[in-house]
Design an enzyme around this catalytic site. Structure first.
Site, PDB file in Angstrom:
ATOM      1  N   TYR A  32       0.706  -0.894  -0.612  1.00 49.60           N
ATOM      2  CA  TYR A  32      -0.599  -0.240  -0.211  1.00 49.60           C
ATOM      3  C   TYR A  32       0.776   1.290  -0.006  1.00 49.60           C
ATOM      4  O   TYR A  32       1.834   1.017  -0.207  1.00 49.60           O
ATOM      5  CB  TYR A  32      -0.937  -0.435   1.500  1.00 49.60           C
ATOM      6  CG  TYR A  32      -0.186   0.134   2.509  1.00 49.60           C
ATOM      7  CD1 TYR A  32       0.612  -0.874   3.355  1.00 49.60           C
ATOM      8  CD2 TYR A  32      -0.094   1.653   3.697  1.00 49.60           C
ATOM      9  CE1 TYR A  32       1.445  -0.666   4.868  1.00 49.60           C
ATOM     10  CE2 TYR A  32       0.514   2.093   4.215  1.00 49.60           C
ATOM     11  CZ  TYR A  32       1.033   0.860   4.762  1.00 49.60           C
ATOM     12  OH  TYR A  32       0.988   1.272   6.171  1.00 49.60           O
ATOM     13  N   ARG A  51       7.890   4.383  -4.294  1.00 55.37           N
ATOM     14  CA  ARG A  51       8.305   3.943  -2.936  1.00 55.37           C
ATOM     15  C   ARG A  51       6.746   2.391  -3.735  1.00 55.37           C
ATOM     16  O   ARG A  51       7.024   1.212  -3.624  1.00 55.37           O
ATOM     17  CB  ARG A  51       8.156   4.375  -2.336  1.00 55.37           C
ATOM     18  CG  ARG A  51       8.043   3.265  -0.847  1.00 55.37           C
ATOM     19  CD  ARG A  51       7.833   3.559   0.500  1.00 55.37           C
ATOM     20  NE  ARG A  51       6.589   4.428   0.362  1.00 55.37           N
ATOM     21  CZ  ARG A  51       6.000   5.449   1.827  1.00 55.37           C
ATOM     22  NH1 ARG A  51       7.113   5.782   2.965  1.00 55.37           N
ATOM     23  NH2 ARG A  51       5.303   5.772   1.630  1.00 55.37           N
ATOM     24  N   ARG A  99      -8.143 -20.782  -5.435  1.00 60.71           N
ATOM     25  CA  ARG A  99      -8.382 -21.648  -4.185  1.00 60.71           C
ATOM     26  C   ARG A  99      -7.079 -20.883  -4.022  1.00 60.71           C
ATOM     27  O   ARG A  99      -6.402 -20.472  -4.065  1.00 60.71           O
ATOM     28  CB  ARG A  99      -7.887 -23.210  -5.199  1.00 60.71           C
ATOM     29  CG  ARG A  99      -6.847 -23.287  -5.789  1.00 60.71           C
ATOM     30  CD  ARG A  99      -5.952 -24.439  -5.670  1.00 60.71           C
ATOM     31  NE  ARG A  99      -5.351 -25.317  -6.439  1.00 60.71           N
ATOM     32  CZ  ARG A  99      -3.747 -25.224  -5.751  1.00 60.71           C
ATOM     33  NH1 ARG A  99      -4.183 -25.807  -4.714  1.00 60.71           N
ATOM     34  NH2 ARG A  99      -3.394 -25.610  -6.471  1.00 60.71           N
ATOM     35  N   LYS A 150       6.334  -1.663   1.651  1.00 58.54           N
ATOM     36  CA  LYS A 150       4.953  -1.304   2.565  1.00 58.54           C
ATOM     37  C   LYS A 150       3.747  -2.046   2.715  1.00 58.54           C
ATOM     38  O   LYS A 150       3.205  -2.213   1.307  1.00 58.54           O
ATOM     39  CB  LYS A 150       4.737  -0.149   2.070  1.00 58.54           C
ATOM     40  CG  LYS A 150       4.560   1.238   2.763  1.00 58.54           C
ATOM     41  CD  LYS A 150       3.895   2.346   2.605  1.00 58.54           C
ATOM     42  CE  LYS A 150       3.057   3.044   3.478  1.00 58.54           C
ATOM     43  NZ  LYS A 150       3.309   2.927   4.539  1.00 58.54           N
ATOM     44  N   GLU A 182      11.957   2.903  14.404  1.00 58.07           N
ATOM     45  CA  GLU A 182      10.789   3.561  14.016  1.00 58.07           C
ATOM     46  C   GLU A 182       9.890   3.641  14.922  1.00 58.07           C
ATOM     47  O   GLU A 182       9.653   2.830  15.808  1.00 58.07           O
ATOM     48  CB  GLU A 182      10.578   3.255  12.345  1.00 58.07           C
ATOM     49  CG  GLU A 182       9.754   1.756  12.077  1.00 58.07           C
ATOM     50  CD  GLU A 182       9.601   2.163  10.946  1.00 58.07           C
ATOM     51  OE1 GLU A 182       9.547   2.350   9.815  1.00 58.07           O
ATOM     52  OE2 GLU A 182       9.705   0.781  10.116  1.00 58.07           O
ATOM     53  N   LEU A 206      10.925   1.363   7.303  1.00 60.49           N
ATOM     54  CA  LEU A 206      10.417   2.171   6.454  1.00 60.49           C
ATOM     55  C   LEU A 206      10.958   3.340   5.112  1.00 60.49           C
ATOM     56  O   LEU A 206      11.495   4.183   6.793  1.00 60.49           O
ATOM     57  CB  LEU A 206       8.842   1.308   6.065  1.00 60.49           C
ATOM     58  CG  LEU A 206       8.363   2.341   4.845  1.00 60.49           C
ATOM     59  CD1 LEU A 206       7.808   1.067   3.840  1.00 60.49           C
ATOM     60  CD2 LEU A 206       6.758   3.187   4.938  1.00 60.49           C
TER      61      LEU A 206
HETATM   62  N1  PDD Z   1       2.592   5.226   7.788  1.00 61.26           N
HETATM   63  N2  PDD Z   1       7.616   3.867   8.738  1.00 61.26           N
HETATM   64  C1  PDD Z   1       6.020   3.183   9.157  1.00 61.26           C
HETATM   65  C2  PDD Z   1       6.737   1.781  10.138  1.00 61.26           C
HETATM   66  C3  PDD Z   1       5.057   3.633   8.143  1.00 61.26           C
HETATM   67  O1  PDD Z   1       3.850   3.016   8.912  1.00 61.26           O
HETATM   68  C4  PDD Z   1       5.140   4.990   7.716  1.00 61.26           C
HETATM   69  C5  PDD Z   1       3.679   5.273   7.129  1.00 61.26           C
HETATM   70  C6  PDD Z   1       6.664   5.605   8.025  1.00 61.26           C
HETATM   71  C7  PDD Z   1       6.152   6.833   6.907  1.00 61.26           C
HETATM   72  O2  PDD Z   1       6.683   6.786   6.072  1.00 61.26           O
HETATM   73  P1  PDD Z   1       6.270   8.688   5.262  1.00 61.26           P
HETATM   74  O3  PDD Z   1       6.178   8.879   5.441  1.00 61.26           O
HETATM   75  O4  PDD Z   1       6.326   8.177   4.001  1.00 61.26           O
HETATM   76  O5  PDD Z   1       4.485   8.611   5.551  1.00 61.26           O
HETATM   77  C8  PDD Z   1       7.280   4.818   8.670  1.00 61.26           C
HETATM   78  C9  PDD Z   1       1.448   5.510   6.905  1.00 61.26           C
HETATM   79  C10 PDD Z   1       1.304   6.951   7.311  1.00 61.26           C
HETATM   80  C11 PDD Z   1      -0.124   4.256   7.103  1.00 61.26           C
HETATM   81  O6  PDD Z   1       0.019   3.579   7.487  1.00 61.26           O
HETATM   82  O7  PDD Z   1      -1.250   4.777   7.424  1.00 61.26           O
END
Ligand code: PDD
Length: 290
Positions: A32, A51, A99, A150, A182, A206
């Site tokens: 996603y 990404r 399946r 992601k 993170e 991520l």
């Molecule tokens: N999440 N690390 C993780 C595990 C994340 O799920 C996210 C963002 C980030 C930050 O990435 P970015 O700056 O590209 O949004 C880091 C999104 C917002 C979500 O799952 O809703």
């Protein structure tokens, strides 16, 4: 009324139907993106798309659209939902197979594409002088070894974020073998001895689009910055802690577990960075013309 996109059509959310045989449902076999739009302008769209392409490649799902088609779909969805400040959630799964089998279906099935929007709350960085900051807790990082993808498989992230919610905190900062990785849905920065630090990009985190922008802004404005591993002890000693994500932008953390961070207020370095961030966003999204 809100509209979502599913496999070629825009519709009301309650009209969207997905097969229980979809591998997203059975195996969390999908990826996603969350792309913010301010003033209806997609923010850092190319970076998000790159990404998305990378995530699809890593899990061997065919990219169903060209970059121009993705952009057109995102823009149409934003328009259908009234425009303004919205985040676009888009999800691609491997599709519905006849399946249940752990291995990929042969012949391959068409990927399922689902998209929706959510309103973005006014981020803290928009008001550096009045922002109050929030609380974070720390927990062991219990996730898999490819957090750079992601993936929609977010049960560990969800369990970890719930622990924050239960503790009255806004985020859970994760520690693997004594090092900060993170947040449950964000990247982490600290300020230590006057230098802004964030962990390097690798399979443990991520590669956040917001993180990369903050790194870029630090370089552009000559703020003291280093990409380096951060120990739990350094996190606890930090003068400032920030979390970054597309929907929250850059948020100061002023309480870590039961301890106050710095003087318990958003720090001077965060305020400086937040001002650069707003300027960048305003210019990119034409917010000054509002
Ligand atoms: N999440 N690390 C993780 C595990 C994340 O799920 C996210 C963002 C980030 C930050 O990435 P970015 O700056 O590209 O949004 C880091 C999104 C917002 C979500 O799952 O809703």
């Amino acid at each position: 009324m809100s509209q979502v996109y599913l496999n070629g059509a825009f519709m009301a959310p309650e009209e969207a139907r997905i097969s229980p045989m979809d591998r997203g449902f059975l195996f969390a076999d999908g990826i996603y993106e969350v792309i913010p739009a301010f003033n209806s302008v997609l923010f850092r769209f190319e970076e998000h798309l790159q990404r998305l392409e990378r995530s699809l490649r890593e899990v061997e799902i065919r990219n169903p659209f060209s970059p121009a088609e993705w952009q057109a779909l995102c823009e149409e969805l934003i328009a259908h939902n009234g425009g303004g400040n919205l985040s676009v959630y888009l999800q691609v799964t491997r599709g519905a197979a006849p399946r249940r089998d752990h291995a990929f279906p042969t012949p391959p099935v068409s990927p399922t594409v689902f998209m929706m929007t959510s309103p973005i709350a006014v981020p803290a960085a928009d008001s550096p002088d009045t922002a109050t900051g929030g609380k974070a807790i720390t927990r062991d990082d219990i996730r898999w070894a490819r957090c750079d993808i992601k993936s929609i498989s977010l049960l560990p992230n969800s369990l970890l974020r719930q622990q924050a919610a239960t503790s009255g905190a806004m985020e859970t900062i994760l520690l693997r073998d004594g090092f900060v990785t993170e947040g449950s849905a964000s990247n982490v920065f600290i300020v230590l001895d006057g230098t802004i630090l964030t962990p390097p990009k690798n399979h443990a985190i991520l590669g956040g689009i917001t993180r990369d922008l903050v790194v870029e802004l630090c370089a552009r404005h000559s703020l003291p910055f280093a990409e380096t591993e951060i120990t739990e002890a350094q996190l606890r000693q930090a003068e400032e802690i920030w979390i970054t994500s597309s929907t929250r932008e850059v948020v100061p953390i002023t309480q870590l577990n039961e301890a106050v961070v710095g003087n318990g207020k958003p720090g001077a370095m965060w305020k400086t960075l937040a001002r650069h961030y707003i300027d960048f966003k305003r210019r990119l999204c034409g917010l000054d013309q509002e």
